[in-house]
Design an enzyme around this catalytic site. Structure first.
Site, PDB file in Angstrom:
ATOM      1  N   ASP A   5      -4.878  -0.943 -10.955  1.00 21.83           N
ATOM      2  CA  ASP A   5      -6.276  -1.368 -11.062  1.00 21.83           C
ATOM      3  C   ASP A   5      -6.584  -1.967 -12.427  1.00 21.83           C
ATOM      4  O   ASP A   5      -7.210  -3.022 -12.543  1.00 21.83           O
ATOM      5  CB  ASP A   5      -7.221  -0.186 -10.820  1.00 21.83           C
ATOM      6  CG  ASP A   5      -7.079   0.381  -9.426  1.00 21.83           C
ATOM      7  OD1 ASP A   5      -6.381  -0.235  -8.602  1.00 21.83           O
ATOM      8  OD2 ASP A   5      -7.659   1.458  -9.171  1.00 21.83           O
TER       9      ASP A   5
ATOM     10  N   SER B 235     -14.336   1.246 -11.281  1.00 23.19           N
ATOM     11  CA  SER B 235     -13.998   2.075 -12.448  1.00 23.19           C
ATOM     12  C   SER B 235     -13.115   1.288 -13.424  1.00 23.19           C
ATOM     13  O   SER B 235     -13.366   1.289 -14.632  1.00 23.19           O
ATOM     14  CB  SER B 235     -13.332   3.385 -12.023  1.00 23.19           C
ATOM     15  OG  SER B 235     -12.151   3.162 -11.285  1.00 23.19           O
TER      16      SER B 235
ATOM     17  N   GLU C 178       0.840  -1.209   0.000  1.00 22.96           N
ATOM     18  CA  GLU C 178       0.000   0.000   0.000  1.00 22.96           C
ATOM     19  C   GLU C 178       0.869   1.251   0.000  1.00 22.96           C
ATOM     20  O   GLU C 178       1.808   1.371   0.796  1.00 22.96           O
ATOM     21  CB  GLU C 178      -0.887  -0.041   1.255  1.00 22.96           C
ATOM     22  CG  GLU C 178      -2.338   0.159   0.967  1.00 22.96           C
ATOM     23  CD  GLU C 178      -2.922  -0.832  -0.044  1.00 22.96           C
ATOM     24  OE1 GLU C 178      -3.025  -0.462  -1.237  1.00 22.96           O
ATOM     25  OE2 GLU C 178      -3.282  -1.933   0.348  1.00 22.96           O
ATOM     26  N   HIS C 179       0.557   2.174  -0.897  1.00 20.53           N
ATOM     27  CA  HIS C 179       1.331   3.417  -1.091  1.00 20.53           C
ATOM     28  C   HIS C 179       2.758   3.098  -1.544  1.00 20.53           C
ATOM     29  O   HIS C 179       3.664   3.905  -1.371  1.00 20.53           O
ATOM     30  CB  HIS C 179       1.328   4.286   0.168  1.00 20.53           C
ATOM     31  CG  HIS C 179      -0.013   4.938   0.419  1.00 20.53           C
ATOM     32  ND1 HIS C 179      -0.298   6.236   0.075  1.00 20.53           N
ATOM     33  CD2 HIS C 179      -1.147   4.435   0.954  1.00 20.53           C
ATOM     34  CE1 HIS C 179      -1.556   6.503   0.400  1.00 20.53           C
ATOM     35  NE2 HIS C 179      -2.090   5.426   0.939  1.00 20.53           N
TER      36      HIS C 179
ATOM     37  N   ALA D  27     -16.264   1.707  -3.423  1.00 20.25           N
ATOM     38  CA  ALA D  27     -15.905   1.018  -2.182  1.00 20.25           C
ATOM     39  C   ALA D  27     -14.415   0.688  -2.135  1.00 20.25           C
ATOM     40  O   ALA D  27     -13.937   0.067  -1.198  1.00 20.25           O
ATOM     41  CB  ALA D  27     -16.726  -0.263  -2.030  1.00 20.25           C
ATOM     42  N   GLY D  28     -13.681   1.082  -3.177  1.00 15.61           N
ATOM     43  CA  GLY D  28     -12.262   0.772  -3.215  1.00 15.61           C
ATOM     44  C   GLY D  28     -11.976  -0.569  -3.883  1.00 15.61           C
ATOM     45  O   GLY D  28     -10.852  -1.061  -3.842  1.00 15.61           O
TER      46      GLY D  28
HETATM   47  P1  ADP Z   1     -14.020   2.557  -7.362  1.00 21.15           P
HETATM   48  O1  ADP Z   1     -13.253   2.380  -8.620  1.00 21.15           O
HETATM   49  O2  ADP Z   1     -13.184   2.330  -6.138  1.00 21.15           O
HETATM   50  O3  ADP Z   1     -15.277   1.753  -7.296  1.00 21.15           O
HETATM   51  P2  ADP Z   1     -14.223   5.204  -8.413  1.00 21.15           P
HETATM   52  O4  ADP Z   1     -14.682   6.483  -7.821  1.00 21.15           O
HETATM   53  O5  ADP Z   1     -12.857   5.138  -8.975  1.00 21.15           O
HETATM   54  O6  ADP Z   1     -14.462   4.083  -7.299  1.00 21.15           O
HETATM   55  O7  ADP Z   1     -15.210   4.780  -9.600  1.00 21.15           O
HETATM   56  C1  ADP Z   1     -16.591   4.766  -9.389  1.00 21.15           C
HETATM   57  C2  ADP Z   1     -17.279   5.411 -10.572  1.00 21.15           C
HETATM   58  O8  ADP Z   1     -17.127   4.585 -11.739  1.00 21.15           O
HETATM   59  C3  ADP Z   1     -18.765   5.546 -10.391  1.00 21.15           C
HETATM   60  O9  ADP Z   1     -19.107   6.730  -9.714  1.00 21.15           O
HETATM   61  C4  ADP Z   1     -19.262   5.557 -11.841  1.00 21.15           C
HETATM   62  O10 ADP Z   1     -19.097   6.825 -12.418  1.00 21.15           O
HETATM   63  C5  ADP Z   1     -18.300   4.609 -12.522  1.00 21.15           C
HETATM   64  N1  ADP Z   1     -18.829   3.238 -12.602  1.00 21.15           N
HETATM   65  C6  ADP Z   1     -18.243   2.114 -12.130  1.00 21.15           C
HETATM   66  N2  ADP Z   1     -18.986   1.029 -12.418  1.00 21.15           N
HETATM   67  C7  ADP Z   1     -20.081   1.455 -13.070  1.00 21.15           C
HETATM   68  C8  ADP Z   1     -21.229   0.822 -13.635  1.00 21.15           C
HETATM   69  N3  ADP Z   1     -21.418  -0.491 -13.539  1.00 21.15           N
HETATM   70  N4  ADP Z   1     -22.149   1.598 -14.262  1.00 21.15           N
HETATM   71  C9  ADP Z   1     -21.968   2.933 -14.356  1.00 21.15           C
HETATM   72  N5  ADP Z   1     -20.915   3.570 -13.842  1.00 21.15           N
HETATM   73  C10 ADP Z   1     -19.976   2.871 -13.203  1.00 21.15           C
HETATM   74 MG    MG Z   2     -11.565   3.523  -9.218  1.00 30.07          MG
END
Ligand code: ADP
Ligand code: MG
Length: 385
Positions: free
Chosen positions: A174, A130, A35-36, A125-126
């Site tokens: 990621d 995305s 981590e980091h 949720a981490g």
């Molecule tokens: P993490 O990657 O940790 O879940 P992020 O803030 O990096 O959090 O990414 C979350 C964002 O990615 C959401 O707010 C949305 O914009 C997009 N996203 C992820 N999965 C989906 C999905 N299945 N449908 C639409 N948007 C999504």
């Molecule tokens: Mg993300």
């Protein structure tokens, strides 16, 4: 709940009135250790989750992309002009437009497409929903267009979508995990040269499982704290005359720390240097199948994040302590900190009891109930047909 691939297909049929030409899946991920360390040119060791994002798609003859997501229940739609201007498509559709942009910018003839997305990866949720979204869309477009883009080059393009189109600064971990992970393995990634190696991580054969606890802790000041940790590491590397903290050997740590000006800087450096070594130590254990022995290293990582790097929060520490007290072999926060998830290495038969103990400890502290998933290391992007 209906299987995520079926939900993608159903969403596709309802939205477009036809059947998809194919379906592609990409997983969320957790980082087992490291981590980091990424921005210090060090090592990370993510593995893919059985929680996946599925894209159902058909090509269309014009340069237009229409996307429906179960999450919003709405459509995003854009053409080549919007895709070619980073930041133009905003909101969740930006991740999809970003992938189209990154491919077109690299010279690929991306087919227009209609897409429908369903996901089991919790957002924000981490667990990297995305990257799962980017990876699923990328592999769908590569397949639909018959594009000549080898798997090992795909993480870089997905990362560009997020960094340059969406505008979210992330490392390569990621996307590498979402695209390249293998079932029963963790992905050993050297963040300096981006080389990867698949390390056997067969929890199932060892009678073990990983409990992933979603702390549901509100992210407090996470961006500012991240920036300040990163700046402290870069400053320390400069003071020590090394390109990055990865270049500090753990054997020289005592001497190195004595050359730093203050206690806080010494603790920040100690975390990064020892954490890098813990990645190497866990890789060495996993190579020889000594899976249960990684537990104490996970717990040591947590103590280092809590005491030296100071990036944990009460919900996270509570979850780790409760999991260990309930018999977990090791437990740590995973991710950048100030919220996110906890990993607990558990006997497979004890997973429910440990999850229950964490939930009880949360209730005792008055925290909102945590989420949890019991997982085994899963595969990266997959064509489902
Ligand atoms: P993490 O990657 O940790 O879940 P992020 O803030 O990096 O959090 O990414 C979350 C964002 O990615 C959401 O707010 C949305 O914009 C997009 N996203 C992820 N999965 C989906 C999905 N299945 N449908 C639409 N948007 C999504
Ligand atoms: Mg993300």
């Amino acid at each position: 709940m209906t299987h995520v691939a079926d939900r993608a297909t159903a969403g596709f049929r309802t939205t477009y009135g036809v059947s998809p030409a194919g379906r592609w899946a990409a997983p969320g991920r957790v980082n087992l250790i490291g981590e980091h360390t990424d921005y210090n040119d060090g090592f990370v060791l993510p593995f893919a989750l059985p929680l996946r994002t599925v894209v159902a798609a058909v090509p269309q003859p014009t340069d237009r992309w229409t996307v429906w997501s179960e999450v919003s229940g709405r459509r995003a739609e854009f053409g080549a002009a919007e895709a070619d201007t980073p930041g133009r498509v905003t909101g969740w559709g930006g991740y999809v437009a970003g992938v189209v942009w990154a491919l077109r910018d690299a010279g690929y003839a991306v087919p227009g497409a209609r897409l429908a997305i369903a996901s089991d990866v919790p957002l924000g949720a981490g667990l990297s929903s995305s990257a799962a979204l980017e990876a699923a869309v990328l592999t769908a477009l590569v397949d639909l267009g018959g594009l000549d883009l080898p798997t090992e080059r795909q993480p870089r393009l997905a990362q560009r979508a997020e960094n340059a189109y969406v505008g979210a600064p992330t490392g390569i971990m990621d996307q590498s995990a979402a695209i390249r992970c293998r079932a029963g393995h963790a992905l050993f990634l050297d963040c300096r040269d981006e080389s990867v190696e698949h390390i056997p991580f067969d929890l199932d054969a060892a009678g073990l499982a990983m409990l992933v606890v979603d702390s549901r802790a509100p992210h407090r000041h996470a961006d500012g704290e991240y920036a300040s940790r990163r700046a402290a590491c870069e400053k320390a590397a400069g003071l020590l005359g090394v390109p990055a903290l990865r270049d500090v050997a753990v054997a020289d740590l005592g001497d190195t720390l004595s050359r730093l000006p203050d206690d806080q800087t010494r603790r920040r450096v100690r975390h990064v240097v020892t954490e890098n070594q813990r990645v190497l130590d866990i890789v060495a254990l996993l190579r020889t199948g000594r899976v249960p022995e990684i537990g104490p290293l996970l717990t040591a990582s947590h103590a280092s994040m809590r005491d030296d790097f100071e990036i944990t929060v009460p919900e996270i520490d509570t979850a780790v302590e409760a999991a260990l007290a309930a018999g977990a072999l090791g437990a740590r926060m995973t991710g950048g900190g100030f919220g996110g998830c906890v990993l607990a290495l558990v006997e497979a038969t004890a997973a429910d009891d440990v999850a229950h103990a964490v939930t009880e400890a949360y209730a005792g502290r008055g925290f909102a109930a945590p989420g949890h998933h019991t997982v085994l290391p899963a595969a990266g992007t997959t064509r489902l047909g």
